[in-house]
Design an enzyme around this catalytic site. Sequence first.
Site, PDB file in Angstrom:
ATOM      1  CG  HIS A 306      -2.078   0.916   1.108  1.00  0.00           C
ATOM      2  ND1 HIS A 306      -2.004   2.261   1.315  1.00  0.00           N
ATOM      3  CD2 HIS A 306      -3.346   0.653   0.734  1.00  0.00           C
ATOM      4  CE1 HIS A 306      -3.191   2.790   1.115  1.00  0.00           C
ATOM      5  NE2 HIS A 306      -4.021   1.842   0.748  1.00  0.00           N
ATOM      6  CG  ASP A 364      -8.216  -4.412  -2.790  1.00  0.00           C
ATOM      7  OD1 ASP A 364      -7.431  -3.460  -2.932  1.00  0.00           O
ATOM      8  OD2 ASP A 364      -9.450  -4.289  -2.794  1.00  0.00           O
TER       9      ASP A 364
END
Length: 429
Positions: A306, A364
């Site tokens: 991320h 996700d």
Amino acid sequence: MSGTTSQLQIDGKTVDMAIKTGSIGPSVIDIAKLYAQTGMFTYDPGFTSTASCESQITYIDGDEGVLLYRGYPIEQLAEHGDFLETCYLLLEGELPTAVQKADFDYRVTRHTMVHEQMARFFQGFRRDAHPMAVMVGSIGAMSAFYHDSTDISDPYQRMVASMRMIAKMPTLAAMAYKYTVGQPFVYPLNSLDYTSNFLRMCFAVPAEEYKVNPVLSRALDRIFILHADHEQNASTSTVRLAGSSGANPFACIAAGTACLWGPAHGGANEAALKMLEEIGSVDNIPKYIAKAKDKNDPFRLMGFGHRVYKNYDPRAKIMQKTTHEVLNELGIKDDPLLDVAMELERIALSDSYFIEKKLYPNIDFYSGITLKAMGFPTSMFTALFALARTVGWIAQWKEMIEDPSQRIGRPRQLYTGAPQREYTPIGRR
Ligand code: SDX
């Protein structure tokens, strides 16, 4: 660098720039006048060190793995509230009272139907169109149906457009799904809550009564809360930039939906599940870990890493818990994909490559397993992300429009192309 100003030395010249401090999180150096004072731009192509705006909506501490919506920790909102409460909070800035919540639920519920001609609009798509292509097209088409809520200078029209977007996204997403599976569209039912309504519009068929599973509905509602907003991510920045030109809200949300589709962003949930299916079994994990570490191999562990979180994505932890809850409710004891996901996470989190690069599972990583177990095809995962993120896009768009200092966004560049040169007639090239 003093408390309130910083100084930049360029070619013997000192340039003072104000330092602005927020309520929490990093301060910023105000460079707005840098070009006028120095004739130079700053350079930050991925916006890794650039604040594009001032906002009071969502705060992320990537090192600590903290996510706050209007100051409330995501863990508490996911545990105690429902998605429409989170929508109210993101839009209005405060948690609703019981009366405010009932009124908000009532108003959203009564905007869930779409214009009947939208159904004919869908007929133009191929049945095997990707649901995200259908979503981008149909959301943009809303500008052609709801002219009475496109004047962004009118606060009332802004409010109506916001309610319409939040209320109609589940209907459009369900229609996109039904269209690809060749089943008739199912109208919303006002007696159902937001997420139960969505499940019924997706999975009910005229041939039999559909009973919403309350455990699954609660789990999906929580998943929507986790996806509702996330500071100035790529799709939110797209919505803000589109909105800065004065484009109508439906067009801005369509732009954000298009950006979210990318596999590096909201498309990662679909890509992560495809990756787990490709790995197939726990025995193949070492091969894929090696591919992920190989600089010459474009393969990445989808659902890992991320830009902001350099610690565990707090949403991923709640997502993992929800995955187990859903699989238990559905009596799925040994899901091979979950086995692969958990073993992949265990190995990656103990591998020096991922530790050094601070690569942790993000939201996700587990969402795909949960949504697949609920009956959604992989191609619908990003459409569900867009459904949930619409309130965040709308809240951020509204904040930008209502900011009196708002101007059209227009970044500059570092030009490395050809200097000026004279045109050569084709006969002399
Ligand atoms: C979302 O921004 C948001 O808030 C987004 C989001 C939201 O709610 O809106 O949180 C939703 O988009 C989550 C992220 C979903 N994407 C993925 O899971 C795709 C896989 N992840 C990567 O593509 C990547 O981690 C990004 C895109 C998420 C972040 O990219 P960055 O910040 O530009 O980091 P990078 O690509 O420069 O990677 C840094 C290093 C690189 O190695 P070096 O070049 O420094 O040697 O880490 C490596 C990368 O090679 N790396 C990975 C990796 N992610 C980064 N290596 C293997 N597998 C990965 N997943």
